[in-house]
Scaffold this active site. Structure first.
Site, PDB file in Angstrom:
ATOM      1  N   ASN A  11       1.009  -0.873  -0.232  1.00 38.06           N
ATOM      2  CA  ASN A  11      -0.051  -0.412  -0.071  1.00 38.06           C
ATOM      3  C   ASN A  11       1.017   1.307  -0.183  1.00 38.06           C
ATOM      4  O   ASN A  11       1.530   1.901   0.771  1.00 38.06           O
ATOM      5  CB  ASN A  11      -0.840   0.194   0.948  1.00 38.06           C
ATOM      6  CG  ASN A  11      -1.076   1.125   1.502  1.00 38.06           C
ATOM      7  OD1 ASN A  11      -2.124   2.615   0.036  1.00 38.06           O
ATOM      8  ND2 ASN A  11      -2.867   1.940   2.389  1.00 38.06           N
ATOM      9  N   LYS A  13       0.251   4.400   0.315  1.00 37.92           N
ATOM     10  CA  LYS A  13      -0.158   5.216   0.688  1.00 37.92           C
ATOM     11  C   LYS A  13      -0.185   7.194  -0.494  1.00 37.92           C
ATOM     12  O   LYS A  13      -0.456   6.256  -1.674  1.00 37.92           O
ATOM     13  CB  LYS A  13      -0.360   5.205   1.909  1.00 37.92           C
ATOM     14  CG  LYS A  13      -0.082   4.276   3.029  1.00 37.92           C
ATOM     15  CD  LYS A  13       0.101   4.530   4.414  1.00 37.92           C
ATOM     16  CE  LYS A  13      -0.321   3.167   5.125  1.00 37.92           C
ATOM     17  NZ  LYS A  13      -0.237   2.842   5.769  1.00 37.92           N
ATOM     18  N   HIS A  96      -9.744   1.580   5.036  1.00 33.45           N
ATOM     19  CA  HIS A  96      -8.175   1.418   5.672  1.00 33.45           C
ATOM     20  C   HIS A  96      -8.352   2.437   6.674  1.00 33.45           C
ATOM     21  O   HIS A  96      -9.165   2.934   6.921  1.00 33.45           O
ATOM     22  CB  HIS A  96      -7.045   1.775   4.870  1.00 33.45           C
ATOM     23  CG  HIS A  96      -5.761   1.753   5.350  1.00 33.45           C
ATOM     24  ND1 HIS A  96      -4.921   2.720   6.190  1.00 33.45           N
ATOM     25  CD2 HIS A  96      -4.646   1.310   5.233  1.00 33.45           C
ATOM     26  CE1 HIS A  96      -4.046   2.581   6.116  1.00 33.45           C
ATOM     27  NE2 HIS A  96      -3.848   0.768   5.828  1.00 33.45           N
ATOM     28  N   GLU A  98      -6.364   4.092   8.258  1.00 36.04           N
ATOM     29  CA  GLU A  98      -6.103   6.048   7.449  1.00 36.04           C
ATOM     30  C   GLU A  98      -7.384   6.218   6.920  1.00 36.04           C
ATOM     31  O   GLU A  98      -7.769   7.952   7.157  1.00 36.04           O
ATOM     32  CB  GLU A  98      -5.279   5.806   7.021  1.00 36.04           C
ATOM     33  CG  GLU A  98      -4.024   5.478   8.051  1.00 36.04           C
ATOM     34  CD  GLU A  98      -2.478   5.434   7.150  1.00 36.04           C
ATOM     35  OE1 GLU A  98      -2.606   5.205   5.810  1.00 36.04           O
ATOM     36  OE2 GLU A  98      -2.115   5.006   7.716  1.00 36.04           O
ATOM     37  N   GLU A 166      -5.406  -5.140  10.618  1.00 36.66           N
ATOM     38  CA  GLU A 166      -4.075  -4.437  10.720  1.00 36.66           C
ATOM     39  C   GLU A 166      -4.535  -3.805  12.072  1.00 36.66           C
ATOM     40  O   GLU A 166      -5.210  -2.567  12.449  1.00 36.66           O
ATOM     41  CB  GLU A 166      -4.195  -3.113  10.061  1.00 36.66           C
ATOM     42  CG  GLU A 166      -4.024  -3.636   8.507  1.00 36.66           C
ATOM     43  CD  GLU A 166      -3.131  -2.837   7.693  1.00 36.66           C
ATOM     44  OE1 GLU A 166      -2.281  -3.005   6.637  1.00 36.66           O
ATOM     45  OE2 GLU A 166      -3.530  -1.318   7.347  1.00 36.66           O
ATOM     46  N   GLY A 172       3.238   2.153  10.810  1.00 36.20           N
ATOM     47  CA  GLY A 172       3.996   3.053  10.598  1.00 36.20           C
ATOM     48  C   GLY A 172       4.613   3.213  12.063  1.00 36.20           C
ATOM     49  O   GLY A 172       5.227   4.123  12.279  1.00 36.20           O
ATOM     50  N   SER A 210       3.755  -2.347  10.676  1.00 42.08           N
ATOM     51  CA  SER A 210       5.439  -2.862  10.609  1.00 42.08           C
ATOM     52  C   SER A 210       5.922  -3.318  10.065  1.00 42.08           C
ATOM     53  O   SER A 210       6.748  -4.802  10.965  1.00 42.08           O
ATOM     54  CB  SER A 210       6.163  -2.304  11.834  1.00 42.08           C
ATOM     55  OG  SER A 210       4.687  -0.924  12.200  1.00 42.08           O
ATOM     56  N   GLY A 231       2.927  -1.146   4.631  1.00 47.14           N
ATOM     57  CA  GLY A 231       3.145   0.205   3.930  1.00 47.14           C
ATOM     58  C   GLY A 231       4.270   1.139   3.802  1.00 47.14           C
ATOM     59  O   GLY A 231       5.238   0.533   2.824  1.00 47.14           O
ATOM     60  N   GLY A 232       4.810   1.583   4.555  1.00 44.55           N
ATOM     61  CA  GLY A 232       6.346   1.557   4.447  1.00 44.55           C
ATOM     62  C   GLY A 232       7.412   1.540   3.264  1.00 44.55           C
ATOM     63  O   GLY A 232       7.715   1.686   2.697  1.00 44.55           O
TER      64      GLY A 232
HETATM   65  P1  13P Z   1       2.931   0.309   7.640  1.00 47.74           P
HETATM   66  O1  13P Z   1       3.365  -0.645   7.170  1.00 47.74           O
HETATM   67  O2  13P Z   1       3.588   1.675   7.405  1.00 47.74           O
HETATM   68  O3  13P Z   1       2.975   0.198   9.005  1.00 47.74           O
HETATM   69  O4  13P Z   1       1.701   0.596   6.697  1.00 47.74           O
HETATM   70  C1  13P Z   1       0.771  -0.372   7.124  1.00 47.74           C
HETATM   71  C2  13P Z   1      -0.386  -0.367   6.389  1.00 47.74           C
HETATM   72  O5  13P Z   1      -1.527   0.399   6.926  1.00 47.74           O
HETATM   73  C3  13P Z   1      -0.627  -0.907   5.386  1.00 47.74           C
HETATM   74  O6  13P Z   1      -2.594  -0.890   4.267  1.00 47.74           O
END
Ligand code: 13P
Length: 250
Positions: A11, A13, A96, A98, A166, A172, A210, A231-232
């Site tokens: 993802n 983002k 999600h 967020e 999640e 994050g 993470s 994510g990251g």
């Molecule tokens: P991180 O891997 O950056 O923690 O993000 C996870 C995420 O929100 C994937 O949708």
């Protein structure tokens, strides 16, 4: 859609100008030849069509990060499921945290979006997860149960749904639940889905929050963890590919 394990989805983002996005997608496409597992990337809308063209001819899945529940109309700033499909997307992330917490999306709306995505033939990656306060209060299963019940339509078509657990507090932050906690939550999810949705109880379950090359192997070795939503670490092709390899992909 058949999704061989491991399932490793990235993802992006709100990251990715055209040049970087195409370089990232291209770097993954070059490695992803005769693959054993499922690799997917979810870039921002602005680069989705170009990224989809860049990886065309590979089995890599490209998806959007959200869609509206209506096919078109006066909804400034929104993107519909038919638009995603038209741009080359085969999947979409919905619910999600967020968007649930940052933008106030509620289960009822997410449920309608899921239905709309299926109407356009998209694979839905439905995200659920508890906040830190809910986790600390021991309300994890209650929250997941409510989100599952509220954001999933009655009829779930086969092969069109992946659930991503999640925990909001793990996104994050560099913190993750223990392997035992991940195992427990996924076992609970599996049992719950089998009981409530016997037709699709064995659908893929992903863990997200993470995930890094260092912990991905252990996480994906847990029973009932079919893959990860990253994510990251999905913004770096080297790290994302190492996560895929750690899950047994080639
Ligand atoms: P991180 O891997 O950056 O923690 O993000 C996870 C995420 O929100 C994937 O949708």
């Amino acid at each position: 859609m058949s999704l061989p394990r491991p399932i490793v989805f990235g993802n992006w983002k709100m990251h990715g100008l055209r040049r970087d996005a195409l370089a990232l997608a291209g770097s993954l496409a070059e490695r992803y030849v005769r693959p054993s597992g499922s690799l997917g990337i979810f870039p921002p809308f602005t680069v989705l069509a170009e990224v989809a063209r860049r990886v065309a001819g590979t089995r890599m899945i490209v998806g959007g990060q959200d869609c509206h529940d209506r096919p078109e109309g006066p909804f400034t700033g929104c993107v519909s499921a038919p638009m995603l499909a038209d741009a080359g997307a085969r999947a979409v992330i919905l619910g999600h945290s967020e968007r649930r917490h940052g933008l106030g999306e509620r289960d009822e709306w997410i449920c309608r979006k899921v239905q709309a995505a299926w109407g356009s033939g998209l694979l839905v990656v439905l995200c659920i997860g508890e906040t830190e306060a809910e986790w600390l209060a021991g309300r994890r299963f209650e929250v997941l149960d409510r989100q599952l019940a509220g954001s999933l339509p009655e009829e779930v078509p086969a092969g069109r749904l992946v659930i991503a657990y999640e925990p909001v507090w793990a996104i994050g932050t560099g913190r993750t639940p223990t392997l035992e906690d991940i195992r427990d939550t996924h076992a609970w999810l599996r049992q719950r889905l089998r009981a409530r949705r016997p037709a699709v109880g064995d659908l893929p379950l992903l863990y997200g929050g993470s995930v890094k090359p260092e912990n991905a192997g252990d996480i994906m070795a847990q029973p009932d963890v079919d893959g990860v939503l990253v994510g990251g670490a999905s913004l770096d092709p080297e790290q994302f590919w190492r996560i895929y390899l750690a899950g047994g992909g080639s």
